[in-house]
Write a protein that holds these residues in place. Structure first.
Motif, mmCIF file in Angstrom:
data_model
loop_
_atom_site.group_PDB
_atom_site.id
_atom_site.type_symbol
_atom_site.label_atom_id
_atom_site.label_comp_id
_atom_site.label_asym_id
_atom_site.label_seq_id
_atom_site.Cartn_x
_atom_site.Cartn_y
_atom_site.Cartn_z
ATOM 1 N N SER A 88 0.821 -1.209 0.000
ATOM 2 C CA SER A 88 0.000 0.000 0.000
ATOM 3 C C SER A 88 0.857 1.262 0.000
ATOM 4 N N LYS A 89 2.178 1.089 -0.024
ATOM 5 C CA LYS A 89 3.129 2.208 -0.084
ATOM 6 C C LYS A 89 3.010 3.126 1.135
ATOM 7 N N GLY A 90 2.707 2.532 2.269
ATOM 8 C CA GLY A 90 2.605 3.306 3.495
ATOM 9 C C GLY A 90 2.348 2.394 4.682
ATOM 10 N N LYS A 91 2.316 2.965 5.871
ATOM 11 C CA LYS A 91 2.105 2.187 7.090
ATOM 12 C C LYS A 91 0.665 2.316 7.574
ATOM 13 N N GLY A 92 0.141 1.178 8.029
ATOM 14 C CA GLY A 92 -1.182 1.180 8.633
ATOM 15 C C GLY A 92 -2.327 1.470 7.684
ATOM 16 N N PRO A 93 -2.490 0.715 6.595
ATOM 17 C CA PRO A 93 -3.648 0.950 5.722
ATOM 18 C C PRO A 93 -4.942 0.753 6.504
ATOM 19 N N THR A 94 -5.860 1.700 6.355
ATOM 20 C CA THR A 94 -7.050 1.680 7.204
ATOM 21 C C THR A 94 -8.371 1.747 6.451
ATOM 22 N N HIS A 95 -8.336 2.177 5.179
ATOM 23 C CA HIS A 95 -9.596 2.357 4.449
ATOM 24 C C HIS A 95 -9.294 2.292 2.960
ATOM 25 N N LEU A 96 -10.241 1.802 2.172
ATOM 26 C CA LEU A 96 -10.031 1.687 0.728
ATOM 27 C C LEU A 96 -11.344 1.787 -0.019
ATOM 28 N N VAL A 97 -11.242 2.078 -1.330
ATOM 29 C CA VAL A 97 -12.424 2.221 -2.166
ATOM 30 C C VAL A 97 -12.082 1.782 -3.585
ATOM 31 N N VAL A 98 -13.075 1.193 -4.268
ATOM 32 C CA VAL A 98 -12.929 0.766 -5.662
ATOM 33 C C VAL A 98 -13.651 1.777 -6.546
ATOM 34 N N ASP A 99 -13.066 2.115 -7.707
ATOM 35 C CA ASP A 99 -13.732 3.077 -8.592
ATOM 36 C C ASP A 99 -14.947 2.439 -9.267
ATOM 37 N N ALA A 100 -15.785 3.277 -9.875
ATOM 38 C CA ALA A 100 -17.074 2.831 -10.414
ATOM 39 C C ALA A 100 -16.922 1.775 -11.505
ATOM 40 N N ALA A 101 -15.798 1.790 -12.218
ATOM 41 C CA ALA A 101 -15.578 0.820 -13.292
ATOM 42 C C ALA A 101 -14.928 -0.464 -12.796
ATOM 43 N N ARG A 131 -11.822 -0.782 -11.980
ATOM 44 C CA ARG A 131 -10.496 -0.899 -12.599
ATOM 45 C C ARG A 131 -9.367 -0.409 -11.701
ATOM 46 N N ASN A 132 -9.709 0.282 -10.621
ATOM 47 C CA ASN A 132 -8.686 0.820 -9.727
ATOM 48 C C ASN A 132 -9.164 0.765 -8.283
ATOM 49 N N LEU A 133 -8.193 0.652 -7.390
ATOM 50 C CA LEU A 133 -8.455 0.747 -5.963
ATOM 51 C C LEU A 133 -7.583 1.847 -5.390
ATOM 52 N N VAL A 134 -8.154 2.647 -4.486
ATOM 53 C CA VAL A 134 -7.375 3.653 -3.775
ATOM 54 C C VAL A 134 -7.430 3.317 -2.294
ATOM 55 N N VAL A 135 -6.271 3.310 -1.650
ATOM 56 C CA VAL A 135 -6.163 2.975 -0.233
ATOM 57 C C VAL A 135 -5.464 4.111 0.498
ATOM 58 N N VAL A 136 -5.872 4.350 1.754
ATOM 59 C CA VAL A 136 -5.198 5.368 2.564
ATOM 60 C C VAL A 136 -4.490 4.684 3.726
ATOM 61 N N ASN A 137 -3.308 5.218 4.047
ATOM 62 C CA ASN A 137 -2.470 4.688 5.117
ATOM 63 C C ASN A 137 -2.503 5.648 6.303
ATOM 64 N N TYR A 138 -3.091 5.185 7.398
ATOM 65 C CA TYR A 138 -3.235 6.042 8.572
ATOM 66 C C TYR A 138 -1.880 6.325 9.216
ATOM 67 N N SER A 184 1.268 6.391 8.110
ATOM 68 C CA SER A 184 2.199 7.279 7.402
ATOM 69 C C SER A 184 1.497 8.490 6.802
ATOM 70 N N GLY A 185 0.164 8.494 6.764
ATOM 71 C CA GLY A 185 -0.564 9.630 6.226
ATOM 72 C C GLY A 185 -0.394 9.793 4.733
ATOM 73 N N SER A 186 -0.749 8.757 3.974
ATOM 74 C CA SER A 186 -0.561 8.803 2.522
ATOM 75 C C SER A 186 -1.722 8.136 1.803
ATOM 76 N N THR A 187 -1.815 8.419 0.494
ATOM 77 C CA THR A 187 -2.883 7.884 -0.362
ATOM 78 C C THR A 187 -2.250 7.207 -1.573
ATOM 79 N N THR A 188 -2.702 5.995 -1.890
ATOM 80 C CA THR A 188 -2.083 5.201 -2.953
ATOM 81 C C THR A 188 -3.140 4.604 -3.871
ATOM 82 N N HIS A 225 -7.489 8.815 6.883
ATOM 83 C CA HIS A 225 -8.380 7.867 7.556
ATOM 84 C C HIS A 225 -9.484 7.299 6.670
ATOM 85 N N GLY A 226 -9.922 8.009 5.646
ATOM 86 C CA GLY A 226 -10.981 7.491 4.787
ATOM 87 C C GLY A 226 -10.860 8.049 3.386
ATOM 88 N N VAL A 227 -11.201 7.248 2.369
ATOM 89 C CA VAL A 227 -11.109 7.686 0.981
ATOM 90 C C VAL A 227 -12.399 7.335 0.246
#
Length: 385
Positions: free
Chosen positions: A122-135, A137-144, A146-150, A185-187
């Motif tokens: 997830s390119k960060g520490k402590g992944p806490t929340h994720l979402v899939v796009d409408a198609a 084709r992609n997932l976005v995850v946030v890392n609590y 390290s405070g990052s979005t991937t 914390h949430g995406v």
């Protein structure tokens, strides 16, 4: 001559009679309203779990008449699967996963089981929340941690490709114990404009990103964020189905903040309301989950410590009015989920280790069915559409 005049007069009278008949003809009946769809006999949902006693990702069935929840079965053994999300077609499930630097896991849904496809960093520490796009084709995850979005592409077989984009958040807040640095914390994807919105508890921002689904690329929006009052700590977010409004629950502030969504993706605050009843003890209390009902008429926010769910009516201008405080929810209601048809809410008590079912009335208010089952470490719920 007289004969001609008589004939013309008779013809004129006949024409008038025809016109009168036409104008008095009964109007066509309005089309009857379609009857509401009957409730399904049962609903399937998955439960993400975390903690020492967490068994993995659970699968449950809810009875559409009584709200009785089946004994959970382990769909997949997993560690730190604290948040789960389904692909739009519900053929795949994605979850946060335990790894040295944080990871996400992809599963294929096969009957009542989940088959692990792969995991990716997830390119960060402590992944806490994720979402899939409408198609799907992609997932976005946030890392609590390290405070990052991937962002990670999803391949045709449902598995992940390596991350294509990752952004490190920068900032802090006035609460030294909770806001020394960023804590994403949430995406959430906006239902209309394609942007990704990230609630960062550590900086008091809701960061906004443009998203290129073809390239899997996140880029900062202009404006780059919306903000809540300093120190309140935004945790999660829910969009109105129209896309015109966004609602954010603040973990430390114990408020729900309503925003109007601008044409450029920006967030303009229009209201802030407490999530607790007047005079309630705030010690040890924090908000957790937030959702808008599919019809866009009601909003729900859970309060940990107070162990309640606040219910609000949503007006046409996006503003909220308190409808109800459902008290006595499972202890520490970290997560809950709504069925796609808006008839049911299931709440996960992280401390109680139980799942409780609530019937949602036409007015959006909750009724406790008293149906409950044990589910150790339950933290998040997602219904199969």
């Amino acid at each position: 001559m007289n004969t001609t005049r008589l004939l013309l007069a008779a013809l004129a009278a006949a024409l008038v009679g025809c016109q009168t008949a036409d104008t008095t003809a009964p109007a066509p009946k309005a089309a009857a309203k379609a009857a509401p769809k009957p409730a399904p006999a049962q609903y399937v949902f998955y439960v993400g779990t975390s903690g020492a006693k967490a068994p993995g990702i659970l699968r449950c069935v809810l009875d559409g008449k009584t709200g009785k929840i089946s004994v959970p079965t382990v769909a997949a053994e997993a560690k730190s699967a604290s948040y789960v999300a389904l692909s739009p077609d519900a053929k795949f499930l994605y979850a946060t996963a335990e790894a040295a630097e944080g990871a996400v896991a992809a599963y294929a849904v096969e009957g009542d089981k989940l088959r692990l496809l792969n995991t990716e960093a997830s390119k960060g520490k402590g992944p806490t929340h994720l979402v899939v796009d409408a198609a799907g084709r992609n997932l976005v995850v946030v890392n609590y941690g390290s405070g990052s979005t991937t962002a990670l592409p999803i391949k045709a077989d449902g598995s992940f490709a390596p991350a294509t984009s990752s952004i490190q958040h920068v900032g802090s807040g006035p609460n030294a114990g909770r806001q020394a640095g960023p804590h994403a914390h949430g995406v959430y994807f906006h239902p209309k404009n394609g942007r990704a919105y990230v609630a960062d508890l550590g900086t008091d921002d809701i960061f906004i990103y443009r998203f290129d689904a073809e390239k899997g690329l996140l880029t900062p929006n202009k404006p780059k964020s919306g903000r809540v009052t300093a120190g309140e700590g935004p945790r999660h977010l829910a969009f109105h189905p129209s896309g015109k409004f966004a609602y954010v629950n603040t973990e430390m502030g114990l408020n729900v903040v309503a925003f109007a969504v601008a044409g450029n993706g920006g967030l303009n605050e229009i209201q802030s309301l407490p999530t607790l009843p007047a005079g309630a003890d705030k010690k040890g209390v924090s908000t957790a989950e937030i959702f808008v009902r599919a019809n866009g008429k009601t909003l729900y926010v859970s309060n940990r410590g107070h162990d309640s769910i606040a219910v609000y009516a949503i007006a046409l201008d996006g503003k909220l009015t308190l409808l109800q405080h459902m008290l006595g929810t499972p202890a520490t209601p970290r997560g809950f989920g709504l069925s796609a048809d808006g008839r049911w809410l299931v709440c996960a008590g992280q401390k109680s280790g139980t799942l409780n079912a609530y019937r949602i009335g036409q007015d959006g208010k909750l009724t406790d069915t008293k149906q409950s089952v044990e589910a150790a470490g339950s933290a998040a719920i997602v219904f199969v559409p």
